[in-house]
Design a protein around this motif. Sequence first.
Motif, PDB file in Angstrom:
ATOM      1  N   THR A 181       0.800  -1.226   0.000  1.00 38.77           N
ATOM      2  CA  THR A 181       0.000   0.000   0.000  1.00 38.77           C
ATOM      3  C   THR A 181       0.833   1.276   0.000  1.00 38.77           C
ATOM      4  N   ALA A 182       2.114   1.163   0.240  1.00 37.53           N
ATOM      5  CA  ALA A 182       3.002   2.328   0.170  1.00 37.53           C
ATOM      6  C   ALA A 182       4.386   1.817  -0.190  1.00 37.53           C
ATOM      7  N   ALA A 183       5.026   2.470  -1.147  1.00 38.00           N
ATOM      8  CA  ALA A 183       6.349   2.037  -1.572  1.00 38.00           C
ATOM      9  C   ALA A 183       7.087   3.200  -2.207  1.00 38.00           C
ATOM     10  N   ALA A 184       8.355   3.274  -1.912  1.00 39.34           N
ATOM     11  CA  ALA A 184       9.194   4.321  -2.496  1.00 39.34           C
ATOM     12  C   ALA A 184      10.623   3.814  -2.542  1.00 39.34           C
ATOM     13  N   VAL A 221      20.834   2.541  -2.782  1.00 40.17           N
ATOM     14  CA  VAL A 221      19.403   2.589  -3.031  1.00 40.17           C
ATOM     15  C   VAL A 221      18.703   2.153  -1.755  1.00 40.17           C
ATOM     16  N   THR A 222      17.677   2.864  -1.361  1.00 33.43           N
ATOM     17  CA  THR A 222      16.886   2.511  -0.197  1.00 33.43           C
ATOM     18  C   THR A 222      15.435   2.384  -0.627  1.00 33.43           C
ATOM     19  N   TRP A 223      14.801   1.309  -0.188  1.00 29.92           N
ATOM     20  CA  TRP A 223      13.377   1.119  -0.433  1.00 29.92           C
ATOM     21  C   TRP A 223      12.646   1.221   0.886  1.00 29.92           C
ATOM     22  N   GLY A 224      11.505   1.869   0.876  1.00 33.08           N
ATOM     23  CA  GLY A 224      10.600   1.920   2.020  1.00 33.08           C
ATOM     24  C   GLY A 224       9.278   1.324   1.566  1.00 33.08           C
ATOM     25  N   ASN A 242      -3.264  -4.867  10.028  1.00 34.50           N
ATOM     26  CA  ASN A 242      -1.887  -4.976  10.494  1.00 34.50           C
ATOM     27  C   ASN A 242      -0.963  -4.528   9.374  1.00 34.50           C
ATOM     28  N   ARG A 243       0.100  -3.832   9.752  1.00 34.12           N
ATOM     29  CA  ARG A 243       1.038  -3.274   8.779  1.00 34.12           C
ATOM     30  C   ARG A 243       2.382  -3.979   8.883  1.00 34.12           C
ATOM     31  N   ILE A 244       2.927  -4.284   7.714  1.00 39.75           N
ATOM     32  CA  ILE A 244       4.239  -4.894   7.616  1.00 39.75           C
ATOM     33  C   ILE A 244       5.130  -3.831   6.965  1.00 39.75           C
ATOM     34  N   LEU A 245       6.149  -3.387   7.676  1.00 38.64           N
ATOM     35  CA  LEU A 245       6.979  -2.275   7.241  1.00 38.64           C
ATOM     36  C   LEU A 245       8.408  -2.753   7.006  1.00 38.64           C
ATOM     37  N   LEU A 246       8.975  -2.325   5.905  1.00 39.17           N
ATOM     38  CA  LEU A 246      10.345  -2.697   5.582  1.00 39.17           C
ATOM     39  C   LEU A 246      11.072  -1.496   5.023  1.00 39.17           C
ATOM     40  N   SER A 247      12.256  -1.261   5.550  1.00 45.56           N
ATOM     41  CA  SER A 247      13.184  -0.283   4.989  1.00 45.56           C
ATOM     42  C   SER A 247      14.445  -1.058   4.665  1.00 45.56           C
ATOM     43  N   LEU A 248      14.821  -1.081   3.384  1.00 46.60           N
ATOM     44  CA  LEU A 248      15.940  -1.894   2.947  1.00 46.60           C
ATOM     45  C   LEU A 248      16.945  -1.031   2.205  1.00 46.60           C
ATOM     46  N   LEU A 249      18.214  -1.171   2.551  1.00 48.96           N
ATOM     47  CA  LEU A 249      19.317  -0.390   1.992  1.00 48.96           C
ATOM     48  C   LEU A 249      20.246  -1.313   1.217  1.00 48.96           C
ATOM     49  N   SER A 250      20.609  -0.919  -0.002  1.00 52.43           N
ATOM     50  CA  SER A 250      21.509  -1.712  -0.831  1.00 52.43           C
ATOM     51  C   SER A 250      22.494  -0.803  -1.544  1.00 52.43           C
ATOM     52  N   PRO A 251      23.761  -1.219  -1.624  1.00 47.63           N
ATOM     53  CA  PRO A 251      24.663  -0.471  -2.486  1.00 47.63           C
ATOM     54  C   PRO A 251      24.104  -0.506  -3.907  1.00 47.63           C
ATOM     55  N   ALA A 252      24.181   0.608  -4.607  1.00 46.49           N
ATOM     56  CA  ALA A 252      23.597   0.692  -5.969  1.00 46.49           C
ATOM     57  C   ALA A 252      24.480   0.064  -7.010  1.00 46.49           C
TER      58      ALA A 252
END
Length: 160
Positions: free
Chosen positions: A73-76, A84-87, A150-160
């Motif tokens: 429902t939300a992604a960036a 690169v970071t994804w939320g 219920n919300r499942i939240l992920l913030s993921l960081l990766s070298p580009a």
Amino acid sequence: MRPAFVAVMAVAMLATACSPIPGIGSSGATSAASAARAAGTPLAKASGALDAEVAVPPGFPSDVPVYDKARLTAAASFASSGQVTWGMEWQTMDSLSKIQAFYQKKLNEGDWTFKLSPASTPSVWTGTISRKSNPRIMGTFAVDGDVTVNRILLSLLSPA
């Protein structure tokens, strides 16, 4: 935006701005859901208590476990300083116990490791996630319980 998602995104942005991680990330593959979207499958509209579905951001690792009864429902995604970071936020009406059982099993299978935070509670389950083959790909993970959604939240960081 929900406060929990805003908090995850703030951590993601801070990690992107402050992390010294150089290099190239792995897994630029698209998930089956994003491939279906590219083929023209429509995104779900808001229904009941769930928000409208959004598309998976480009480059999001396809092997990150996603609870099958959850809606994205939300992604960036953010690119900065060679990273690169994804939320991401998924919503589901399933119980916290079902969600937690799924992630406790799936996040330690394959190429991922999950470490539960000692600050976790029965209604907010948090921890860190990292890729076994490249620990520089890492993030925070949380399941935030609510009365109906219920919300499942992920913030993921990766070298580009």
